[in-house]
Every structure is written in structure tokens, then in C-alpha cells.
Design an enzyme around this catalytic site. Sequence first.
Site, mmCIF file in Angstrom:
data_model
loop_
_atom_site.group_PDB
_atom_site.id
_atom_site.type_symbol
_atom_site.label_atom_id
_atom_site.label_comp_id
_atom_site.label_asym_id
_atom_site.label_seq_id
_atom_site.Cartn_x
_atom_site.Cartn_y
_atom_site.Cartn_z
ATOM 1 N N GLU A 102 -2.377 6.734 7.842
ATOM 2 C CA GLU A 102 -3.082 7.529 6.843
ATOM 3 C C GLU A 102 -4.220 8.302 7.499
ATOM 4 O O GLU A 102 -4.766 7.863 8.516
ATOM 5 C CB GLU A 102 -3.623 6.593 5.745
ATOM 6 C CG GLU A 102 -4.090 7.265 4.485
ATOM 7 C CD GLU A 102 -4.426 6.217 3.422
ATOM 8 O OE1 GLU A 102 -3.713 6.152 2.401
ATOM 9 O OE2 GLU A 102 -5.395 5.457 3.617
ATOM 10 N N ARG A 125 -6.910 -7.760 -10.004
ATOM 11 C CA ARG A 125 -7.651 -8.992 -10.270
ATOM 12 C C ARG A 125 -9.094 -8.634 -10.597
ATOM 13 O O ARG A 125 -9.475 -7.464 -10.574
ATOM 14 C CB ARG A 125 -7.628 -9.892 -9.033
ATOM 15 C CG ARG A 125 -8.117 -9.146 -7.780
ATOM 16 C CD ARG A 125 -8.295 -10.052 -6.591
ATOM 17 N NE ARG A 125 -8.458 -9.318 -5.348
ATOM 18 C CZ ARG A 125 -9.575 -8.728 -4.936
ATOM 19 N NH1 ARG A 125 -10.661 -8.777 -5.709
ATOM 20 N NH2 ARG A 125 -9.642 -8.103 -3.780
ATOM 21 N N LYS A 156 0.809 -1.214 0.000
ATOM 22 C CA LYS A 156 0.000 0.000 0.000
ATOM 23 C C LYS A 156 0.845 1.269 0.000
ATOM 24 O O LYS A 156 0.465 2.282 -0.604
ATOM 25 C CB LYS A 156 -0.948 -0.008 1.202
ATOM 26 C CG LYS A 156 -2.123 -0.968 1.070
ATOM 27 C CD LYS A 156 -3.045 -0.853 2.272
ATOM 28 C CE LYS A 156 -4.350 -1.597 2.061
ATOM 29 N NZ LYS A 156 -4.164 -3.033 1.871
#
Length: 442
Positions: free
Chosen positions: A200, A293, A116
Site C-alpha cells: 500500500e 469490536r 485487510k
Amino acid sequence: MIESLLIANRGEIARRIIRTANRLGVRTIAVHSETDADLPFVAEADEAVCVGPANPALSYRNAEAILAAAKSTGAQAIHPGYGFLSENADFARTVEASGLVWVGPGADAISAMGDKINARNLMAAAGVPVAPGSQEPAESAEAALAAAAEIGFPVMVKAAAGGGGMGMAVAGDGDELRKEYEKVRSFAERMFGDGSVLIERFFPRVRHVEVQILGLADGRVVALSERECSVQRRNQKLVEEAPSPAVSPELRERLLAAAVTAGEAVNYRNAGTVECLLDPATGQFFFLEMNTRLQVEHPITELIHGIDLVEQQLLIASGDEPTLQQRQTGHAIELRVNAEDPKRFFPGPGTITTWVEPSGDGVRVDSGYTAGNTVSQNYDSLMAKLIVFGADRDDAIAKARAAVSGFEIAGPKNNLPFFAELLENPEFRSGDYDTGIVSRMR
């Protein structure tokens, strides 16, 4: 076109891939654990190979066994579905090194987006908006506190290698951050083999909106449209709809452009999803992550565009032109029917004694089970996806209400009663909701 396809997955997504492959005349090979031998996807494949016991690490995540099955059955390609090995860059490389076609993005793109922090930094460099957050892993609680002081509380504490809503916690002050940091770091090491932690900005009221992209064989990246995924429990999705009731034409244009930029930044190929957080108060959105995906919720995009995304995946993997119809019409909603308690959402596996799927105009059910099958505690609790398509949002909600009441399941616990409640909820029906809607209902 690929002639033979091994599906390295199980349940509803394996059946979903088999359905499209059969229509295209592609021979299908299913792999399954000992526990799953009697599930529908095994019977529906042209050939099936048992790859190990119930434990996913010894079966569906057993790369060596899956590659051996591909070799013994003469498979030309491997489709990983979602979960398990679908975002494992090493597996993707091994598949291609073995001379097989990987139905998914390149291993480099998977690797780049799998962390991430790395993904955030790449997107920021490409000009995609990102939320305030740390540019390097927080190596200690003190480092996390320093990052939070710069970002401002409250903050989200995330496993950098996590996914699917796992390995996340909110901290409102320093003491809470110390506790949650240790919990997330320990969980990340145990679950992902990587204890890296990202700090974050946490937005108390936010919507989760994502964009379906396709990286084409000729190098272009196209964005289809957005999906709303804000109905969540424990940061995991329960309901999705498309288009998002929160997205205006102007915001949609900005979202789709950012998603294309994100895909181009990593030379993306095949199907993927760019996930964003949307601040409904300001109309600002921030990159959250890229899922390299096919998504669980892909059917709602299929319905509003009139396309088959698995077919597009196979065409792209074969080096062919996709058959895209860039039309957006109507409204689609997907409900994830899970074997879980509808109040607290704890898993409730068991043997299915009654299974009656709803039908009718605009109703689609992608299921992994039927009566007599056992939902095992070894796997995700998803039993089926109930998808409806209507002329507009009100029509789709009406069809969803009727379909929920017509879906009969007995044996394992299920969350159909929750969906019946949600579809009557004034906040949801208004379209003006956020990721806190489930907690407010409980």
C-alpha cells in the site's frame, strides 16, 4: 436486557465492562488465567472461573474453556472486550450456535473486515476512499515489486490478517522491499497463521483519525464522532484525543458519512471503529481498516458525547433501542499507561509496590491493577488508561499534565515520564502533529 454476562477478557477492559453491567443489574462472570487470579477484575465479578495457565493460547484464547465456563455458570451472553477472541469470526459463530448472545458484530462482518485486502476491496466497491494499494495478496517478492512499481515508492508492507499495528514495515526502494516482504510474510505466518501480504502507498506525513460507529438492532448505522490517534510508537497508539484538532466541520461531515457507508456495506451491528489515514496537506482521507469490536480508546468518545458505549453494546445485543445523546462538547484525551521504558518503549513488567491514581474534576482512570499486583510478561503492557475531559483542548491538556504528575507507580517501569514530556511538547500542544511525532521526540 441481558441478565448474565461472561467477560472473555482481563484487566482494565474486564473491570470496565463489569462496572457498567453492575449499574444495569446484570450478573457478571469473569474468566481468568492462573496468573491473574489476584487481579481486581476477578474479585469484582459476581462469579469467576479459571480457564487455564498464563499462556493466553491456553486461557484467554481457549474458546473451548471459555464456552465451558459460560455453560457451567449459566451465562446468557459473552462480551469479548478487545484483543484475544474479540475479532475471531469462528468464535463468534460458535457462541451464537451455542445459544448465547454475542455482544459484538455478526461473524460475517468480522470475517469480511478481518482480511485487510478483502476489506479494502469491499470499501472501494462501496465508494469509501482507499489508498493506492494491491487488490490481491503479493504472493512473492517479485509480485510485491510489481505492485510497488505501479503504486510508487515508498510503500507500506502489511500483514493482510494483522491488527493492532503488528506486521507492518516501510520500504523506500526495491532492495528494502525484498527484505521487508520476507520479514512481514514470516511474521504473519507465525503470528496470524496467514502469510498474505498487502502492498500500500506509504504517506510520510499522515494523521491517524478514526470514527466510532454503532450498528443498531433495527439495521441502521450511526456515526458518533472522530478520534485522533496519531501519537504512536511502532505503529501502536499511545495517546488519543477527541475531537481531532485536524478535522474541520466539513471534513468531519465527510468522515462520518464514509464511516456510515462502510458499516452499511457489511450490515454492521454493535460497536465498531472505521480507521482512516488523513493527509493533512490535502484534507484527503483513506480507509485503513475496520475494528470490529470496542476500541481501547472508547472512553474519550463517551466523555464528549455523555454516553456509555458498553451500555449501548448491551442494549443493541439485547435487541433494544440505544440511549444515544448526539451531543458533542468539550475535549477529551486518553493516555495509555504502559509497563514499559519511557525512552525506548521496551516492556518492563514487575510487581507493583506503589499505585496511587490521580483524581479530580474531569479525571477518569480505567485501571487493571493496584498495589501488590504483578504485571505479567504474558500479556499486553497496558496497566491503565488515564482519561481527562476539559472545556476545550487547552483545558484538557492542563488537566492531563496535573493528572500525570499525580499518578504514582513504583515497581514495573512505566511511561508516565514520556507523557509529561509530550504534554509540554510545542508540536503536540499546537495540535499540528502527525504519526511521526514520537520519533521526532526521540
